[in-house]
Design an enzyme around this catalytic site. Sequence first.
Site, PDB file in Angstrom:
ATOM      1  N   LYS A  10       2.230   4.716  -8.353  1.00 45.05           N
ATOM      2  CA  LYS A  10       2.042   6.018  -7.696  1.00 45.05           C
ATOM      3  C   LYS A  10       3.133   6.978  -8.151  1.00 45.05           C
ATOM      4  O   LYS A  10       4.210   6.573  -8.612  1.00 45.05           O
ATOM      5  CB  LYS A  10       2.061   5.880  -6.167  1.00 45.05           C
ATOM      6  CG  LYS A  10       3.386   5.400  -5.551  1.00 45.05           C
ATOM      7  CD  LYS A  10       4.415   6.498  -5.326  1.00 45.05           C
ATOM      8  CE  LYS A  10       5.774   5.933  -4.922  1.00 45.05           C
ATOM      9  NZ  LYS A  10       6.871   6.904  -5.002  1.00 45.05           N
ATOM     10  N   VAL A  95      10.243  -1.723 -13.467  1.00 46.13           N
ATOM     11  CA  VAL A  95      10.844  -2.227 -12.228  1.00 46.13           C
ATOM     12  C   VAL A  95      11.876  -1.223 -11.718  1.00 46.13           C
ATOM     13  O   VAL A  95      12.606  -0.615 -12.497  1.00 46.13           O
ATOM     14  CB  VAL A  95      11.495  -3.604 -12.487  1.00 46.13           C
ATOM     15  CG1 VAL A  95      12.231  -4.106 -11.256  1.00 46.13           C
ATOM     16  CG2 VAL A  95      10.443  -4.616 -12.937  1.00 46.13           C
ATOM     17  N   ALA A  97      11.709   1.811 -10.402  1.00 41.51           N
ATOM     18  CA  ALA A  97      11.532   3.075 -11.135  1.00 41.51           C
ATOM     19  C   ALA A  97      11.114   4.243 -10.255  1.00 41.51           C
ATOM     20  O   ALA A  97      10.946   5.352 -10.743  1.00 41.51           O
ATOM     21  CB  ALA A  97      10.487   2.871 -12.235  1.00 41.51           C
ATOM     22  N   GLY A  98      10.888   4.017  -8.953  1.00 36.15           N
ATOM     23  CA  GLY A  98      10.375   5.081  -8.096  1.00 36.15           C
ATOM     24  C   GLY A  98       8.873   5.248  -8.203  1.00 36.15           C
ATOM     25  O   GLY A  98       8.321   6.272  -7.822  1.00 36.15           O
ATOM     26  N   LEU A  99       8.190   4.194  -8.723  1.00 37.55           N
ATOM     27  CA  LEU A  99       6.737   4.243  -8.933  1.00 37.55           C
ATOM     28  C   LEU A  99       5.982   3.257  -8.043  1.00 37.55           C
ATOM     29  O   LEU A  99       4.782   3.042  -8.219  1.00 37.55           O
ATOM     30  CB  LEU A  99       6.412   3.961 -10.405  1.00 37.55           C
ATOM     31  CG  LEU A  99       7.018   4.945 -11.418  1.00 37.55           C
ATOM     32  CD1 LEU A  99       6.804   4.449 -12.846  1.00 37.55           C
ATOM     33  CD2 LEU A  99       6.435   6.347 -11.251  1.00 37.55           C
ATOM     34  N   ALA A 100       6.703   2.624  -7.098  1.00 39.56           N
ATOM     35  CA  ALA A 100       6.110   1.694  -6.121  1.00 39.56           C
ATOM     36  C   ALA A 100       5.489   0.465  -6.768  1.00 39.56           C
ATOM     37  O   ALA A 100       4.505  -0.069  -6.268  1.00 39.56           O
ATOM     38  CB  ALA A 100       5.082   2.409  -5.237  1.00 39.56           C
ATOM     39  N   SER A 104       3.001  -1.909  -4.777  1.00 39.19           N
ATOM     40  CA  SER A 104       1.615  -2.018  -5.239  1.00 39.19           C
ATOM     41  C   SER A 104       1.233  -3.473  -5.495  1.00 39.19           C
ATOM     42  O   SER A 104       0.103  -3.887  -5.221  1.00 39.19           O
ATOM     43  CB  SER A 104       1.410  -1.174  -6.499  1.00 39.19           C
ATOM     44  OG  SER A 104       0.033  -1.016  -6.768  1.00 39.19           O
ATOM     45  N   ASP A 136       5.937   1.942   1.410  1.00 38.80           N
ATOM     46  CA  ASP A 136       4.904   2.423   0.482  1.00 38.80           C
ATOM     47  C   ASP A 136       3.680   1.509   0.406  1.00 38.80           C
ATOM     48  O   ASP A 136       2.687   1.867  -0.233  1.00 38.80           O
ATOM     49  CB  ASP A 136       5.479   2.563  -0.938  1.00 38.80           C
ATOM     50  CG  ASP A 136       6.423   3.747  -1.076  1.00 38.80           C
ATOM     51  OD1 ASP A 136       6.344   4.672  -0.247  1.00 38.80           O
ATOM     52  OD2 ASP A 136       7.235   3.747  -2.013  1.00 38.80           O
TER      53      ASP A 136
END
Length: 289
Positions: A10, A95, A97-100, A104, A136
């Site tokens: 995300k 890993v 990275a602020g991308l969940a 997920s 998240d």
Amino acid sequence: MKLLVKAPAKINLSLDVLGKRQDGYHEVKMIMTTIDLADRLELTELAEDRIEILSHNRYVPDDQRNLAYQAAKLLKEKFNVKKGVSITIEKTIPVAAGLAGGSSDAAATLRGLNKLWNLGLTIDELAELGAEIGSDVSFCVYGGTAIATGRGEKIEHIKTPPSCWVILAKPHIGVSTADVYGNLKLNRVTHPNVDKMVDVINSGDYKGICDTVGNVLEDVTFGMHPEVARIKSQMKRFGADAVLMSGSGPTVFGLVHHDSRMHRIYNGLKGFCEQVYAVRLLGERETLE
């Protein structure tokens, strides 16, 4: 029995922090949307009563620190499941990275084990369980595009933004989310207009989206890690329509409408940053079909 599940990343199109709660978490208001950068999980039912995590990525923990492990453990305990599962995680999402990515993976594990173990839970029930694992995870159970409030677990779905390219660039550093929130001074930052972002998304206004992106955590992370700010500057210079840091960082993303410009930005960043991706907004909600 085996099952393959996809776990998309995300990005935050808008992220605001409203204050600190009594439980130690922060009250947030943000808009998240899924992109087609995804991990892939293979869930294999085991006769033995154990949870096994396998991955070729050395940064993926194989014990209770792993959110997919926590998701499997939660379902086993809540529903008295005596079978086990082997979870093979093929990591594509960077890993920390602020991308969940971890959230997920947990959400994909909840959805997959609901099928594998015939638990019969609704997607809303899975999202509620996800909130027990991480802020998240509830959003990641659903996917699509949504406003998240509370500590991030209260989800309200909105329309999908117009399709476009998303260029992601992650520097070779880790960022502590706890440290970023710890250094956040709410009276000294610029707060994004989340409500306006909802309006421009619902009206399909791509330019309006680009003009309204904002992340209250950006300046904090930039102060701690100036290289993240440099990546944002480079992406702007290469011609992205909008540029923003996702989550607490360190990944920076750019929105791009035209294929030719996407290739130019992607190639330019490859000489500047080790991990660069060109993906599309996904915007599709998960189903249990």
